[in-house]
Design a protein around this motif. Structure first.
Motif, PDB file in Angstrom:
ATOM      1  N   GLU A 119      -6.116   6.148   6.648  1.00 41.73           N
ATOM      2  CA  GLU A 119      -4.731   6.117   6.160  1.00 41.73           C
ATOM      3  C   GLU A 119      -4.006   4.828   6.473  1.00 41.73           C
ATOM      4  N   GLY A 120      -4.771   3.786   6.867  1.00 45.68           N
ATOM      5  CA  GLY A 120      -4.114   2.527   7.217  1.00 45.68           C
ATOM      6  C   GLY A 120      -3.639   2.554   8.651  1.00 45.68           C
ATOM      7  N   HIS A 121      -2.815   1.574   8.992  1.00 47.41           N
ATOM      8  CA  HIS A 121      -2.338   1.476  10.376  1.00 47.41           C
ATOM      9  C   HIS A 121      -1.458   2.660  10.740  1.00 47.41           C
ATOM     10  N   ASN A 136      -9.796   0.289   6.324  1.00 46.63           N
ATOM     11  CA  ASN A 136      -8.841   1.151   7.025  1.00 46.63           C
ATOM     12  C   ASN A 136      -7.926   1.907   6.068  1.00 46.63           C
ATOM     13  N   LEU A 137      -7.717   1.344   4.883  1.00 48.65           N
ATOM     14  CA  LEU A 137      -6.844   2.009   3.915  1.00 48.65           C
ATOM     15  C   LEU A 137      -7.626   2.775   2.854  1.00 48.65           C
ATOM     16  N   THR A 158       1.599   4.306   1.152  1.00 49.10           N
ATOM     17  CA  THR A 158       1.213   5.177   2.264  1.00 49.10           C
ATOM     18  C   THR A 158       2.445   5.912   2.790  1.00 49.10           C
ATOM     19  N   HIS A 193       0.862  -1.179   0.000  1.00 51.96           N
ATOM     20  CA  HIS A 193       0.000   0.000   0.000  1.00 51.96           C
ATOM     21  C   HIS A 193       0.906   1.240   0.000  1.00 51.96           C
ATOM     22  N   PHE A 222       7.512  -2.994   9.287  1.00 56.51           N
ATOM     23  CA  PHE A 222       8.450  -2.651   8.218  1.00 56.51           C
ATOM     24  C   PHE A 222       9.913  -2.824   8.632  1.00 56.51           C
ATOM     25  N   GLU A 245       3.705   5.512   5.657  1.00 61.23           N
ATOM     26  CA  GLU A 245       4.555   4.557   6.369  1.00 61.23           C
ATOM     27  C   GLU A 245       5.430   3.787   5.377  1.00 61.23           C
ATOM     28  N   THR A 246       4.819   3.405   4.247  1.00 59.12           N
ATOM     29  CA  THR A 246       5.586   2.694   3.217  1.00 59.12           C
ATOM     30  C   THR A 246       6.705   3.582   2.679  1.00 59.12           C
ATOM     31  N   MET A 296       3.398   0.220  12.212  1.00 62.25           N
ATOM     32  CA  MET A 296       4.063  -0.093  10.936  1.00 62.25           C
ATOM     33  C   MET A 296       5.582  -0.062  11.087  1.00 62.25           C
ATOM     34  N   ASP A 333       2.329  -7.578  -0.413  1.00 64.51           N
ATOM     35  CA  ASP A 333       1.297  -7.515   0.624  1.00 64.51           C
ATOM     36  C   ASP A 333       0.009  -8.073   0.014  1.00 64.51           C
TER      37      ASP A 333
HETATM   38  N1  ADE Z   1      -1.254  -1.927   5.827  1.00 63.21           N
HETATM   39  C1  ADE Z   1      -2.064  -1.470   6.796  1.00 63.21           C
HETATM   40  N2  ADE Z   1      -1.762  -0.210   7.133  1.00 63.21           N
HETATM   41  C2  ADE Z   1      -0.724   0.161   6.336  1.00 63.21           C
HETATM   42  C3  ADE Z   1       0.019   1.348   6.215  1.00 63.21           C
HETATM   43  N3  ADE Z   1      -0.225   2.410   6.977  1.00 63.21           N
HETATM   44  N4  ADE Z   1       0.999   1.360   5.306  1.00 63.21           N
HETATM   45  C4  ADE Z   1       1.241   0.281   4.523  1.00 63.21           C
HETATM   46  N5  ADE Z   1       0.581  -0.858   4.598  1.00 63.21           N
HETATM   47  C5  ADE Z   1      -0.403  -0.933   5.501  1.00 63.21           C
END
Ligand code: ADE
Length: 421
Positions: free
Chosen positions: A350-352, A345-346, A61, A59, A361, A63-64, A357, A132
């Motif tokens: 914005e996801g976790h 959630n995504l 994001t 994803h 990660f 965090e990624t 993360m 993922d």
């Molecule tokens: N999967 C769930 N939340 C995420 C995030 N914030 N970034 C990337 N992958 C996710």
């Protein structure tokens, strides 16, 4: 759509001019992922991934972006596509592109475009695939038999299940590390990450009160546990549906009401699926639901709620809010589907959060380095994350939070290794 030119594909994103905007969420995630930053910085100027090409299907994001920049710092060349057609944060895609990462992702890809983006990153002859959900691994096995992959990683339960099936059939073409199965992943990301971010998405989409609602959670794995716990935190009446007797019993002992979906469907106000299974909420359930019931999916794929039934058996469909579609059934009742039944959630949030993360990660990054250094000794199997890595991530996370713990004494070490008291 902006497309690069030249022999090597430069990427395909919605709008490169968003790069400036994308720096802010990147920085916010960076300052809130200290354990990942510490892991990256532990390599100093060493570049353990120098010469490696990594195809990432994650994803896209904030965090990624911290993970991607970290892998780049460690020397890898990166190609990134999305793990879902609706989850890309376009400003992050633009930011990463501006930093030399080849991104093939935009929010709102069609299903065909989504797989084309995956093919684009796989065409670049990667050494490592970081996935993922398993779509990149499966596409690679089906369409790119002529590859030079030395190993892969997998982020999520659904992907690990698919890879284990490939392995059982004797068809897995390279070793894969199941990042999902690290304690420092599933205990926190699956449980607390999904628990919080699912409600983040549900609340942003609906703006409704959860207190006092009957919230039906389908599936009591780590994700379902987290969602049920958070629903209880809202003082909702939580109902769990399960097919596994052990998990159902656990849900009961944890204080939740347990019943089959046939019964829950009659009384629930909000339904959240988290099973990884197909057709968990089917036509027969949808027909029984109360007028106004809300439907959301927290599982990886959009197969848990029968959207097809809604599409084929509704007299009308309209968008009533961003991410909320109203379906009126022939029986007159209106049901509200969030985010098209895709991972709520995504899609709607914005996801976790970055704090979970950073652990997931860190496992991804360390597993990529592990594969790069040890692939000669690995078989074409699904491996758990080495315990040493899992413990290192936990230690870094504790340190980042500012918690110190005791150490085993010499006397305790002897006591633990000797059966005599
Ligand atoms: N999967 C769930 N939340 C995420 C995030 N914030 N970034 C990337 N992958 C996710």
């Amino acid at each position: 759509m902006a497309m690069g030119s030249g022999k090597k594909l430069q990427g395909k994103i919605a709008d490169p001019s968003l790069a400036f905007e994308g720096e802010k969420p990147y920085s916010w995630a960076y300052r809130n992922m200290p354990a990942l930053v510490k892991t990256i910085e532990s390599y100093g100027d060493a570049r353990p991934l120098k010469g490696r090409t990594i195809a990432m299907c994650l994803h896209v994001t904030k965090e990624t972006s911290v993970l991607a920049m970290g892998l780049k710092k460690l020397g890898a060349s990166l190609y990134l596509s999305a793990a879902n057609p609706l989850t890309t944060q376009d400003e992050i895609a633009a930011y990463l592109s501006s930093k030399g990462i080849k991104v093939f992702a935009w929010r709102g890809e069609s299903s065909g475009e989504y797989f084309d983006c995956i093919r684009s990153i796989l065409r670049e002859k990667p050494d490592i695939v970081m996935d993922d959900g398993g779509d990149a691994h499966v596409t690679l096995h089906e369409e790119f038999p002529d590859n030079k992959i030395i190993g892969g990683t997998e982020e999520t339960t659904t992907g690990v299940t698919r890879l284990k099936a490939l392995s059982r059939d004797g068809r897995l073409g390279y070793p894969v590390i199941a990042v999902n199965n690290a304690y420092t992943k599933f205990l926190f990301d699956n449980r607390y990450g999904t628990g919080q971010s699912t409600f983040d998405g549900l609340l942003r989409a609906t703006s409704l009160l959860m207190t006092g609602k009957k919230v039906v959670v389908s599936g009591y794995g780590w994700v379902g546990k987290g969602i049920a716990k958070r629903a209880r935190g809202f003082d909702a009446h939580v109902i769990v549906t399960e097919v596994d007797p052990l998990k159902a019993l656990e849900a009961h002992m944890d204080g939740f009401e347990v019943m089959p979906m046939s019964k829950a469907s009659e009384i629930g106000d909000v339904f959240i699926t988290a099973t990884g299974q197909i057709s968990v909420i089917r036509g027969e359930h949808l027909e029984m639901m109360k007028d106004g019931a809300i439907l959301a999916n927290a599982g990886h794929f959009d197969v848990e709620i029968s959207v097809k039934y809604l599409e084929q058996n509704s007299t009308s469909k309209r968008s009533v809010r961003q991410f909320v579609e109203e379906y009126q059934l022939k029986n007159g009742k209106r049901l509200y589907l969030i985010g098209k039944g895709r991972i709520v959630n995504l899609v709607a949030a914005e996801g976790h959060p970055p704090e979970v993360m950073m652990m997931s990660f860190s496992n991804q990054l360390l597993s990529a380095v592990y594969i790069s250094e040890n692939y000669h000794n690995l078989e074409n199997k699904v491996y758990d994350v080495p315990e040493k890595i899992d413990k290192r991530v936990a230690k870094n996370a504790l340190e980042a939070i500012g918690i110190s713990i005791d150490e085993v004494t010499e006397e305790q070490r002897r006591y633990a290794s000797d059966w005599r008291v």
